[in-house]
Scaffold this motif. Sequence first.
Motif, PDB file in Angstrom:
ATOM      1  N   THR A   1       6.194   8.608   1.182  1.00  0.00           N
ATOM      2  CA  THR A   1       7.244   9.271   1.731  1.00  0.00           C
ATOM      3  C   THR A   1       8.206   8.319   2.328  1.00  0.00           C
ATOM      4  O   THR A   1       9.322   8.539   2.520  1.00  0.00           O
ATOM      5  N   ASP A   2       7.605   7.134   2.553  1.00  0.00           N
ATOM      6  CA  ASP A   2       8.435   6.127   3.088  1.00  0.00           C
ATOM      7  C   ASP A   2       8.840   4.884   2.084  1.00  0.00           C
ATOM      8  O   ASP A   2       9.985   4.738   2.068  1.00  0.00           O
TER       9      ASP A   2
ATOM     10  N   THR B   1       1.277  11.198   5.368  1.00  0.00           N
ATOM     11  CA  THR B   1       0.089  11.160   6.031  1.00  0.00           C
ATOM     12  C   THR B   1       0.338  10.661   7.454  1.00  0.00           C
ATOM     13  O   THR B   1       1.574   9.744   7.687  1.00  0.00           O
TER      14      THR B   1
ATOM     15  N   VAL C   1       0.937  -1.288   0.057  1.00  0.00           N
ATOM     16  CA  VAL C   1      -0.096   0.191  -0.015  1.00  0.00           C
ATOM     17  C   VAL C   1       0.941   1.273   0.040  1.00  0.00           C
ATOM     18  O   VAL C   1       2.052   1.111   0.543  1.00  0.00           O
TER      19      VAL C   1
HETATM   20  C1  LIG Z   1      12.857  13.851   3.797  1.00  0.00           C
HETATM   21  C2  LIG Z   1      11.726  12.893   4.655  1.00  0.00           C
HETATM   22  C3  LIG Z   1      11.800  13.457   6.070  1.00  0.00           C
HETATM   23  C4  LIG Z   1      10.953  12.401   6.968  1.00  0.00           C
HETATM   24  N1  LIG Z   1      11.134  13.132   8.371  1.00  0.00           N
HETATM   25  C5  LIG Z   1      10.312  12.364   9.118  1.00  0.00           C
HETATM   26  C6  LIG Z   1      10.114  12.965  10.244  1.00  0.00           C
HETATM   27  O1  LIG Z   1      10.567  14.051  11.044  1.00  0.00           O
HETATM   28  N2  LIG Z   1       9.420  12.218  11.347  1.00  0.00           N
HETATM   29  C7  LIG Z   1       8.793  11.019  10.965  1.00  0.00           C
HETATM   30  O2  LIG Z   1       8.427  10.406  11.758  1.00  0.00           O
HETATM   31  N3  LIG Z   1       8.837  10.614   9.500  1.00  0.00           N
HETATM   32  C8  LIG Z   1       9.666  11.168   8.758  1.00  0.00           C
HETATM   33  N4  LIG Z   1       9.685  10.890   7.486  1.00  0.00           N
HETATM   34  C9  LIG Z   1       9.219   9.360   7.231  1.00  0.00           C
HETATM   35  C10 LIG Z   1       7.841   9.653   6.755  1.00  0.00           C
HETATM   36  O3  LIG Z   1       7.507  10.888   5.995  1.00  0.00           O
HETATM   37  C11 LIG Z   1       6.628   9.442   7.588  1.00  0.00           C
HETATM   38  O4  LIG Z   1       6.760   8.083   8.287  1.00  0.00           O
HETATM   39  C12 LIG Z   1       5.243   9.556   6.790  1.00  0.00           C
HETATM   40  O5  LIG Z   1       4.554  10.151   7.802  1.00  0.00           O
HETATM   41  C13 LIG Z   1       4.646   8.163   6.147  1.00  0.00           C
HETATM   42  O6  LIG Z   1       3.448   8.633   5.737  1.00  0.00           O
HETATM   43  P1  LIG Z   1       3.341   8.362   4.069  1.00  0.00           P
HETATM   44  O7  LIG Z   1       1.784   8.547   3.796  1.00  0.00           O
HETATM   45  O8  LIG Z   1       4.300   8.925   3.151  1.00  0.00           O
HETATM   46  O9  LIG Z   1       3.417   6.686   4.034  1.00  0.00           O
HETATM   47  P2  LIG Z   1       3.657   5.902   2.970  1.00  0.00           P
HETATM   48  O10 LIG Z   1       5.140   5.567   2.471  1.00  0.00           O
HETATM   49  O11 LIG Z   1       2.820   5.961   1.930  1.00  0.00           O
HETATM   50  O12 LIG Z   1       3.570   4.249   3.698  1.00  0.00           O
HETATM   51  C14 LIG Z   1       4.279   4.085   5.029  1.00  0.00           C
HETATM   52  C15 LIG Z   1       4.193   2.636   5.048  1.00  0.00           C
HETATM   53  O13 LIG Z   1       2.633   2.516   5.662  1.00  0.00           O
HETATM   54  C16 LIG Z   1       1.956   1.653   4.989  1.00  0.00           C
HETATM   55  N5  LIG Z   1       0.655   2.318   4.912  1.00  0.00           N
HETATM   56  C17 LIG Z   1       0.368   3.460   4.353  1.00  0.00           C
HETATM   57  N6  LIG Z   1      -0.915   3.959   4.640  1.00  0.00           N
HETATM   58  C18 LIG Z   1      -1.620   2.703   4.846  1.00  0.00           C
HETATM   59  C19 LIG Z   1      -2.772   2.484   5.166  1.00  0.00           C
HETATM   60  N7  LIG Z   1      -3.871   3.330   5.196  1.00  0.00           N
HETATM   61  N8  LIG Z   1      -3.169   1.031   5.626  1.00  0.00           N
HETATM   62  C20 LIG Z   1      -2.090   0.176   5.746  1.00  0.00           C
HETATM   63  N9  LIG Z   1      -0.903   0.420   5.549  1.00  0.00           N
HETATM   64  C21 LIG Z   1      -0.558   1.775   5.052  1.00  0.00           C
HETATM   65  C22 LIG Z   1       2.495   1.633   3.643  1.00  0.00           C
HETATM   66  O14 LIG Z   1       2.517   0.119   3.026  1.00  0.00           O
HETATM   67  C23 LIG Z   1       4.329   1.535   4.119  1.00  0.00           C
HETATM   68  O15 LIG Z   1       4.367   0.307   4.518  1.00  0.00           O
HETATM   69  C24 LIG Z   1      10.380  11.541   6.535  1.00  0.00           C
HETATM   70  C25 LIG Z   1      10.593  11.105   5.296  1.00  0.00           C
HETATM   71  C26 LIG Z   1      11.169  11.837   4.478  1.00  0.00           C
HETATM   72  C27 LIG Z   1      11.288  11.332   2.940  1.00  0.00           C
END
Ligand SMILES: Cc1cc2nc3c(=O)[nH]c(=O)nc-3n(C[C@H](O)[C@H](O)[C@H](O)COP(=O)(O)OP(=O)(O)OC[C@H]3O[C@@H](n4cnc5c(N)ncnc54)[C@H](O)[C@@H]3O)c2cc1C
Lengths: 805, 292
Positions: free
Chosen positions: B33-34, B110, B28
Amino acid sequence: MKQTVTKNGIGAWTERKYDVEKAAGTLAFTDDLRFGPELLHARAVRSTVAHGEILSIDFSEALKVKGVVKVVTGKDFVHRFGLYLMDRTPMAIGKVRYMGEPVALVIAESEEAAEEGMLKVTAKYRELPPIFDPVKAATDNSVLVHPELETYDHVDFITPFPGTNIGNWFRIRRGDVDKAFSEAEYIVEEAVNCPQIAHGFLEPHCCICREDPATGDLTIWSTAQSAFALRDIVSKGLKYPLSKIRVIAPPIGGGFGGKAGMTVEALCLAGAMNPDVRGRPVKLYIPREEVLLTSWVRQAYVAKIKLGIDKDGKIIAIRNTFYFDTGISAEYGANPVRSAGYSSTGCYYIPNVWTDSYAVYTNKPFGGAYRGFGLPELMGAMEVVIDIAARKVGMDPIEFRLKNILKPGLPTCTGMPMNNHALDTIVGKVVDRIRLNEKEPATRKGWVRGKGFALALKAPAMPADAASSAIVKILGDGTVEVLAATMDMGQGAYTAYSQMVSEELGIPIEKIRCPYPDTQSHPYDWQTVASRSCWSMGMAVKRAASDARQKLLALYAEYWQVEPESITIEHGIVKCRKKGKAEPIDEHIQSGFPMPDGNYKGGPVIGTGSFVPPDVIYPDAETGQSPKSVVHFTVGAVGIDVEVDPATGAVEVNKVSAGYDVGKAISPVNVKGQIEGGTVQGISAGLMEGMYYDEHGKLLTPDFTDYKIATALDVPPDLDAFWEETPEELSPYGNRGVGEHSMISPAPAMDNALFDALGIRIHSYPLGRERVYKAIQAKKKGETDLWEYPYALEQSYKNAIKEWK
Amino acid sequence: MLAFEMERPRSLASAAEILEKHGSQAMVKAGGTDVLVWMRKHAVHPEVLVDLSEIPELKGISFYPHRGIKIGALATVNETAENEDVKRCYPALRDACLSHSDVLIRNKATVLGNICASVPSGDLIPAFAVHEAVLHVFGPGGERDIFFSDFITGPRKNSLMPGEIVVSATLPFPGERSAGCYLKLARRNALDLAQVGVACLAVDGEAGRTYRIACGAVAPRPVRATGAEKILEGVTAPGDDLLDRAGKAAAEASNPITDVRASREYRLSMVDELTKRAVALCAERLQGGRAS
Ligand SMILES: Cc1cc2nc3c(=O)[nH]c(=O)nc-3n(C[C@H](O)[C@H](O)[C@H](O)COP(=O)(O)OP(=O)(O)OC[C@H]3O[C@@H](n4cnc5c(N)ncnc54)[C@H](O)[C@@H]3O)c2cc1C
């Protein structure tokens, strides 16, 4: 009489060239260039051990990946490269020397296929014991990183020691240090260390190479700071004529030394010149995660400095031992070692000097050019030791510095007399502006405040015969094209050259253009490094512009039948007041003038200018002495006001004041930018930057997840950048280098400020939160000094310290 | 990045269908961003990425007075931080959002992606822990709720079954008189992962003052510092002694590793320090009689 008038000549505040394209996003960088379906993509396979013999490389599975065209290994491309010492092969041959070293290159129709192929290549190694600690590597030859060192070609002014891990040993022997130490009232002996740090440029390395299968001619498009040095290094490495190599250097997104010389191009050529690939362009884009494993970073160092001081507080002797950890290659890193060596009394006059500056091979990614080039390393240690010494002698650190300052005319450690400067004025201003002598309360509740100071100095570090040349073409509508093969990577060289040309030609800056370097159209320039461009290339540009002006004036003089001296060029209009003439420059300048005698004369007006420093003499190999070891020194000072949260170790910078004697600010907007940018980069390096490895030599900080550089929120809100203008004699407009200098001393100023705030001396960079917290805890236990060593290497460092005592 | 396919279903049912069809080959993606970074680094190898961004049921944030706030799977970190009800009633969550990365990343990332990523340093995790959130999940077996305390099972591991999607999460209403905060320590002031993060929620309920404290980046799973909570229970103006004891208790509940970001020792000291600060801050905020 001055015959030109312009609003945007020398010293004018102007808009910067290429800012509009950058802001609009229309400037094409190397990765933006398009080559159509012909283009192949390359990806490096990297070693998984730090030191080992390659037993086998199996790429049969990679060749099965759809789109993979070819896999080449080190054995297919046996060429040694290097700027000063040819110790580098683009891929490991027979043996790997660091974890992450390229062992094979996968070439494919798409990036994805190259990546998939890369993952399918496997290599087997017979592991050898690695060596990571530079002090151990320098003093114990149980592991040799380059047993073949004696077979490597090198320039005369570096001294490798075959049979050891020393890639260069630079020495200063001046006066009688032993005698001076025996007579000294105070002896201060201290050491400072710092891990490798990375440039952190925004744009990763990218290169496209193509060989014409009919002629063998090579074209290289690359993220290169120095198109011509790259051409030279490739030519020497391949034993290829210069005329058969064309280097095109599109705009680069930051360099800081990291794109000088030759970086990734040979690796790309290993693909493009392969008989099965030849004819098709091959692109090698280095992913961010691999940048630090592919080309050089700043060398780590351990610096040991011993000072002998008389009862009046005069420094009478210095003994320096600098171990630069150069990783597996000293091809470029040999020279910062030299640069630190021949500047090794810093900003002070010290009559008796003994310096050993070593480039030490270890099994790590390699060190090379980085803004400051040996001087942030030298001054990072020296200015801390001077602070310690002042306190030991019981003098105010500023008074102690001023007492020993290297006044104009006094000899540096190589015996060369110091050039004119206004360092005392700068010191006074910095002290005033950060109120160095006032103890002020912290502005944050529960925090403690401190202030620190450090001096800076640097000369352009380059071969004695680093030459430049330029062409100034006046076009048929009075606009101008300047061919100067400097890379403008944000420092603003093209703005400065345009100002020079505007000054010399009386043509407004908007009408002057400086295209990016192409060795096929531009005349030669050694490199965009060493803070040399506005000085060395500046000489060439000034000469070329004056040459064009003289040609123009001679043609108009004959055309109008007046004396050339009676003609002026004002804001692009050629005038002769005597005759009442005023005409904009037009096609005649390109197509010739119909002269009164009925003949056409002239044709395109092209000015040329060349320059080589006339009088630099390499320091003597045994003593380091030379009547003119470098072209000039730029000096300056930094003061920093910081606060520390004692409960977490967090450091916030309240204010920085930084001033340099630039001789003349050609382009003030860029001088200001360079001082501000370098100060921030220096603060960042001092506060948080470091490359760390695990005990197997695996890099733990390959990308920006864990290699941290300062963000806007970490930068002081109040950054006072200023300069003085004591003209340099041999110089286009009195100007000296200033691009690197602001990076040199923020870190030691910060260290001194933390001592002021905390009362404990930290001897290891960076001054990160955890380390500062540890120092605070150590202070509570009665400690006066904190030593740490990069991560897994800590133990060997502790042993090394014991050995020193 | 290796080649992959991306599906962008328009309903939860069709997302579930795609996930079921591709099994372990699918992953998913919310903000990505992860997941995109992991793919780039070859930490995961999905052949199919199921992008949730066009599924209407997953959008938005709704507040139900006295019951709680429901955060949809597509609510970004910035959207959450700027939500008026979050600002009013969930300051620890808001702090956590604002401590996350930078403005640009927060526009994509998110809140629930951060929770589902289940990385120990995830900034939203301690806030979810103190608010005792409930996750609403849809999957092949239908709908179910998972208590947050049962959700994260280890670094990058959680109790989602194959094919399950988190639809939203509810953070129960903390009460009219409550205060919260999230304090984060990192190597620099922006865009860094937490070396230590501590969330605190203080509530003045019928039975008097209670505290909830959770610590991030200091153990494989989120840590609720229940020992510290007990020490503080009922105390509206904790003095230095009590704060010290609470800080020590939070450190005792933690079991951090040494890595390139921080040593175990530093992390333990900082759990202690941040706990004291977070509790003092919440107590101070409630002192003035001001809610939140
Ligand atoms: C430059 C940069 C800086 C960052 N800084 C921080 C920070 O300061 N603090 C921090 O905590 N994180 C940080 N992160 C990590 C990341 O941004 C966060 O963890 C972010 O909140 C993940 O959300 P996403 O929507 O991008 O997740 P995604 O990358 O889309 O998903 C993350 C994981 O969750 C799963 N997933 C997502 N949504 C669902 C759903 N609804 N149901 C089931 N599974 C799901 C996906 O399969 C994946 O395994 C950073 C990342 C980057 C690239």
